[in-house]
Design a protein around this motif. Structure first.
Motif, PDB file in Angstrom:
ATOM      1  N   ALA A   1       0.822  -1.218   0.000  1.00  0.00           N
ATOM      2  CA  ALA A   1       0.000   0.000   0.000  1.00  0.00           C
ATOM      3  C   ALA A   1       0.851   1.261   0.000  1.00  0.00           C
ATOM      4  O   ALA A   1       0.424   2.309  -0.492  1.00  0.00           O
ATOM      5  CB  ALA A   1      -0.941  -0.010   1.204  1.00  0.00           C
ATOM      6  N   ASP A   2       2.090   1.173   0.532  1.00  0.00           N
ATOM      7  CA  ASP A   2       2.968   2.345   0.541  1.00  0.00           C
ATOM      8  C   ASP A   2       3.711   2.533  -0.773  1.00  0.00           C
ATOM      9  O   ASP A   2       4.538   3.441  -0.919  1.00  0.00           O
ATOM     10  CB  ASP A   2       3.966   2.277   1.699  1.00  0.00           C
ATOM     11  CG  ASP A   2       4.888   1.058   1.609  1.00  0.00           C
ATOM     12  OD1 ASP A   2       4.863   0.347   0.579  1.00  0.00           O
ATOM     13  OD2 ASP A   2       5.651   0.822   2.567  1.00  0.00           O
ATOM     14  N   GLY A   3       3.450   1.638  -1.751  1.00  0.00           N
ATOM     15  CA  GLY A   3       4.060   1.771  -3.067  1.00  0.00           C
ATOM     16  C   GLY A   3       5.341   1.001  -3.257  1.00  0.00           C
ATOM     17  O   GLY A   3       5.882   0.934  -4.373  1.00  0.00           O
ATOM     18  N   ASP A   4       5.873   0.392  -2.189  1.00  0.00           N
ATOM     19  CA  ASP A   4       7.110  -0.372  -2.304  1.00  0.00           C
ATOM     20  C   ASP A   4       6.847  -1.744  -2.927  1.00  0.00           C
ATOM     21  O   ASP A   4       5.862  -2.406  -2.604  1.00  0.00           O
ATOM     22  CB  ASP A   4       7.752  -0.570  -0.924  1.00  0.00           C
ATOM     23  CG  ASP A   4       8.381   0.706  -0.392  1.00  0.00           C
ATOM     24  OD1 ASP A   4       8.598   1.636  -1.197  1.00  0.00           O
ATOM     25  OD2 ASP A   4       8.650   0.764   0.826  1.00  0.00           O
ATOM     26  N   ALA A   5       7.750  -2.132  -3.808  1.00  0.00           N
ATOM     27  CA  ALA A   5       7.651  -3.463  -4.422  1.00  0.00           C
ATOM     28  C   ALA A   5       8.097  -4.528  -3.428  1.00  0.00           C
ATOM     29  O   ALA A   5       8.977  -4.302  -2.600  1.00  0.00           O
ATOM     30  CB  ALA A   5       8.511  -3.530  -5.676  1.00  0.00           C
ATOM     31  N   THR A   6       7.503  -5.701  -3.501  1.00  0.00           N
ATOM     32  CA  THR A   6       7.889  -6.825  -2.645  1.00  0.00           C
ATOM     33  C   THR A   6       8.954  -7.675  -3.345  1.00  0.00           C
ATOM     34  O   THR A   6       9.209  -7.521  -4.543  1.00  0.00           O
ATOM     35  CB  THR A   6       6.674  -7.708  -2.337  1.00  0.00           C
ATOM     36  OG1 THR A   6       6.202  -8.278  -3.574  1.00  0.00           O
ATOM     37  CG2 THR A   6       5.561  -6.911  -1.683  1.00  0.00           C
ATOM     38  N   TYR A   7       9.557  -8.592  -2.576  1.00  0.00           N
ATOM     39  CA  TYR A   7      10.486  -9.544  -3.185  1.00  0.00           C
ATOM     40  C   TYR A   7       9.781 -10.371  -4.246  1.00  0.00           C
ATOM     41  O   TYR A   7      10.364 -10.744  -5.271  1.00  0.00           O
ATOM     42  CB  TYR A   7      11.072 -10.475  -2.117  1.00  0.00           C
ATOM     43  CG  TYR A   7      12.143  -9.839  -1.266  1.00  0.00           C
ATOM     44  CD1 TYR A   7      13.351  -9.429  -1.824  1.00  0.00           C
ATOM     45  CD2 TYR A   7      11.956  -9.660   0.102  1.00  0.00           C
ATOM     46  CE1 TYR A   7      14.341  -8.848  -1.044  1.00  0.00           C
ATOM     47  CE2 TYR A   7      12.943  -9.083   0.893  1.00  0.00           C
ATOM     48  CZ  TYR A   7      14.137  -8.679   0.310  1.00  0.00           C
ATOM     49  OH  TYR A   7      15.109  -8.106   1.074  1.00  0.00           O
ATOM     50  N   PHE A   8       8.513 -10.658  -3.994  1.00  0.00           N
ATOM     51  CA  PHE A   8       7.766 -11.475  -4.946  1.00  0.00           C
ATOM     52  C   PHE A   8       7.604 -10.752  -6.282  1.00  0.00           C
ATOM     53  O   PHE A   8       7.594 -11.386  -7.342  1.00  0.00           O
ATOM     54  CB  PHE A   8       6.394 -11.827  -4.372  1.00  0.00           C
ATOM     55  CG  PHE A   8       5.601 -12.762  -5.237  1.00  0.00           C
ATOM     56  CD1 PHE A   8       5.958 -14.093  -5.345  1.00  0.00           C
ATOM     57  CD2 PHE A   8       4.506 -12.301  -5.960  1.00  0.00           C
ATOM     58  CE1 PHE A   8       5.240 -14.960  -6.158  1.00  0.00           C
ATOM     59  CE2 PHE A   8       3.780 -13.158  -6.770  1.00  0.00           C
ATOM     60  CZ  PHE A   8       4.147 -14.496  -6.873  1.00  0.00           C
ATOM     61  N   ALA A   9       7.479  -9.432  -6.236  1.00  0.00           N
ATOM     62  CA  ALA A   9       7.378  -8.658  -7.482  1.00  0.00           C
ATOM     63  C   ALA A   9       8.648  -8.842  -8.318  1.00  0.00           C
ATOM     64  O   ALA A   9       8.593  -8.991  -9.543  1.00  0.00           O
ATOM     65  CB  ALA A   9       7.146  -7.191  -7.177  1.00  0.00           C
TER      66      ALA A   9
END
Length: 553
Positions: free
Chosen positions: A303-311
Motif C-alpha cells: 500500500a505504501d508503493g514499495d515493491a515486494t520480493y515477490f514482485a
C-alpha cells in the motif's frame, strides 16, 4: 553393424518399419525403441519389450509380434541370436565382432562419446547458487554449486541450448545492512544489530578505504551508496573466485537491482495485469496466484508503493521468458519448498504451462563431520575452507553421486583416503591405471595399428564392453531427469569392470623365463583399443561431474 544401444534401438525401429511396409504389421512406429540390459546375461546382451507395448495396437498377441520381429532381426549383420521369452520379451545376442567394435567407436569418437541430440531444440535457463552478495559462499551453497554445474554439463551433452545464470540478490534491506556493517568497521566500531559480524567485513572495509580514502571523512548517509557499491563489487568478486576454484562457471550474473532500475518490475505488473490476474485490493497490488495452486494470493506492491520480493521474482521470470528461454530450471535449497507453488503460479499467471516451462528442484542439506566454523566469517563453514580441506574433486564427486533430495553427511576421513572405499579415488584410479597400462603397452611395442573386434571374447571383456555401451543412454537419461548421480554410479560400475578385466587380461605380451617377450599380436593391439576406450569413457564421465581425470596417482 556397431552396437551402441542407440544403434541397436535404431535397428529394431528399422525392423518394425520393414514389417509395416511389408504388410505384416499395422502400427504407428514409436520415435525410439528402448533396449536394455537383461537382468541375467544368460538372456542375451540386450532386450526390448517393444512387442508388449505395440501388441494391442497391432491387434495380435505380444509373443506373436515378438516372433515376427525376431525373425527379421536374425537376418541383420552383427546379431548372433534372437530369442523370444515369456509373454513377448525379445532377447538379442550380438556376435563378438559387433560387440567388440564398440571399443574402436569410442576411441574414434573421443570426447564426443556420450554426447547426443536427446534434448536438441530445447532452450533452457538454469539458475542455481544465487547467494546474497553480502558474505562468502558457505556449506549451504556447496551442494547446489556442484550439482548445478553437473546438471549444466549434462544438459549441454544432451544437446540442449543452455544458459547458466546466477541471480544476484543485490536489492532490498540486506544491502543497506551490509553497507552499514562495512562503514562501522571502517570506523573501528561494532556492526549494528542484525549486521554482518565476520572478519571478512573488516577486510572489505580496508579495501573500500584503499579505493576511496575520502569516504572515511564523509557523513554516513553520503558514504553509504559509495561503500555499498564498492563493498558489493569486492564481495561479488570473491564469490566468483570461489566458484572458479570449485570449477563452476556462469554465463550470466543477473542483478536483481536492475529489475527495479530498468523498470522491469513495473512492466511485469503491466504484463500480468493484461493477462487478467492482477487485483487491486486494500491499496495494494495483488497477483492471484491462488488461482493456480498457490496457498494464497501474493502482494506485488504494498500500500505504501514499495515493491515486494515477490514482485522481483515475477519480473525475473518474465525476463527469462523475454530473453527466449522456453524452459526455466530453478535449483533451490531445502528451505525454499514454499517457493515451488508460487513460482509455478507466476508461470501460469504469465500464460505459460507450469508443467513445461518451469521446473523447480529442491535440494536437501549436507553436513561434514568435524567441519569448523570459518575464522573469517565467524558463524559459517566457508566453501573455500572445504575446498582447502577436502579438495574440489572429492567434494564435487561426493555431492554428485547422491540424489538431490537425499540429505548427505560427508565423512572427511573417507574422502581424503586413498583406498577403494573412497568412490572418487576408485574411479580416478581406474583412469590413472588405464593411462599407465597404455604407457606400459607402448613400451612393450603394442600400438593401435591392428584391430580385430572378434578377439574380445573373454568374459571380463564382455562385461567391460557392456558397461561402456551403456554410457550414452546413462548420460541422456541423467540429463533428462537432472540426476548426475546416475553418471557417478555408472562410472563406479565401469571402474569395477575395468579392474576385473585388468586383472584377467594382458595387453603387453608375456615374457618368458629367458627374458624374451612373445610377439605382439592383434589381440594385444585390440586390447589396447579396449583399454583406451575405457579411459576415454571414464574421462568423459568425470568431466560431466566437473571432476578431474588424473593420469597418475
Amino acid at each position: 553393424m556397431r552396437v551402441t544401444p542407440e544403434e541397436l534401438s535404431a535397428a529394431v525401429t528399422a525392423v518394425l518399419a520393414e514389417a509395416v511396409e511389408a504388410g505384416e504389421l499395422s502400427v504407428e512406429l514409436p520415435e525410439t525403441v528402448v533396449v536394455e540390459r537383461p537382468k541375467s546375461r544368460e538372456h542375451g546382451d540386450w532386450a526390448t519389450t517393444v512387442a508388449l507395448q505395440l501388441a494391442k495396437q497391432a491387434g495380435m498377441p505380444p509373443r506373436e509380434l515378438a516372433e515376427l520381429l525376431a525373425a527379421r532381426l536374425r537376418e541383420r549383420d552383427g546379431i548372433a541370436a534372437v530369442d523370444v521369452a515369456g509373454p513377448g520379451f525379445v532377447n538379442i545376442t550380438l556376435d563378438a565382432a559387433a560387440a567388440g567394435e564398440l571399443a574402436r567407436t569410442i576411441v574414434e569418437a573421443g570426447e564426443a562419446f556420450g554426447q547426443s541430440e536427446a534434448l536438441a531444440g530445447r532452450t533452457v535457463n538454469l539458475e542455481y547458487v544465487s547467494a546474497n552478495p553480502t558474505g562468502p559462499l558457505h556449506i549451504g551453497h556447496t551442494r547446489w554449486a556442484a550439482l548445478g554445474d553437473a546438471v549444466a554439463r549434462l544438459l549441454r551433452a544432451a544437446g540442449a541450448e543452455l544458459t547458466t545464470e546466477y541471480y544476484i540478490n543485490d536489492a532490498g534491506n540486506q544491502m543497506g545492512v551490509f553497507a552499514d556493517s562495512v562503514i562501522s568497521r571502517m570506523h573501528g566500531e561494532d556492526v549494528p544489530e542484525g549486521g554482518y559480524p565476520g572478519e571478512y567485513v573488516v577486510e572489505l572495509a580496508e579495501e573500500v578505504v584503499a579505493a576511496r580514502p575520502d569516504v572515511v571523512e564523509m557523513a554516513r548517509e553520503q558514504a553509504r551508496p559509495i561503500v555499498r557499491e564498492l563493498a558489493y563489487e569486492a564481495q561479488l568478486g570473491r564469490i566468483k573466485d570461489t566458484l572458479e576454484r570449485f570449477g563452476v562457471h556462469f554465463d550470466v550474473f543477473f542483478s536483481e537491482q536492475s529489475l527495479h532500475s530498468e523498470g522491469k518490475v513495473a512492466a511485469a505488473v503491466d504484463t500480468l495485469r493484461a493477462q487478467g490476474h492482477i487485483e487491486d485490493r486494500d491499496g495494494a497490488v495483488w497477483l492471484r496466484t491462488s488461482d493456480f495452486g498457490d496457498d494464497k494470493d501474493r502482494v506485488l506492491f504494498k500500500a505504501d508503493g514499495d515493491a515486494t520480493y515477490f514482485a522481483a521474482d515475477a519480473a525475473y521470470y518474465l525476463s527469462k521468458r523475454e530473453r527466449g528461454f522456453t524452459e526455466k530450471i530453478y535449483l533451490l535449497g531445502a528451505d525454499h519448498h514454499g517457493y515451488v507453488a508460487r513460482l509455478k503460479a507466476i508461470a501460469a499467471c504469465a500464460g505459460d504451462d507450469p508443467e513445461h516451462h518451469i521446473e523447480v528442484l529442491i535440494g536437501q542439506l549436507m553436513s561434514v563431520k568435524g567441519a569448523k566454523l570459518s575464522k573469517r566469517a565467524g558463524n559459517i563453514i566457508e566453501l573455500d575452507d572445504l575446498i582447502d580441506w577436502l579438495g574440489a574433486d572429492a567434494l564435487r564427486y561426493t555431492l554428485a553421486r547422491y540424489p538431490a533430495d537425499s540429505p548427505i553427511d560427508v565423512d572427511p576421513d573417507l574422502l581424503r583416503s586413498k583406498t577403494n572405499d573412497n568412490p572418487v579415488f576408485y574411479v580416478q584410479y581406474a583412469h590413472a591405471r588405464a593411462c599407465n597400462a597404455a604407457a606400459n603397452a607402448a613400451a612393450a611395442g603394442v600400438d593401435r595399428s591392428g584391430f580385430d573386434a572378434a578377439l574380445l571374447t573373454h568374459q571380463t571383456e564382455e562385461e567391460l564392453l557392456s558397461q561402456l555401451g551403456r554410457f550414452p543412454s546413462i548420460v541422456a537419461s541423467a540429463a533428462e531427469l537432472r540426476e548426475p548421480h546416475r553418471v557417478a554410479r555408472h562410472l563406479e560400475s565401469l571402474a569395477a569392470a575395468y579392474h576385473g578385466w585388468y586383472a584377467a587380461c594382458r595387453m603387453a605380451p608375456s615374457v618368458g623365463r629367458d627374458g624374451v617377450a612373445d610377439p605382439v599380436t592383434d589381440l594385444n593391439r585390440t586390447r589396447l583399443w579396449l583399454n583406451d576406450a575405457t579411459a576415454q569413457v571414464l574421462r568423459n564421465g568425470l568431466h560431466l561431474l566437473g571432476v578431474s581425470a588424473p593420469e597418475k596417482m
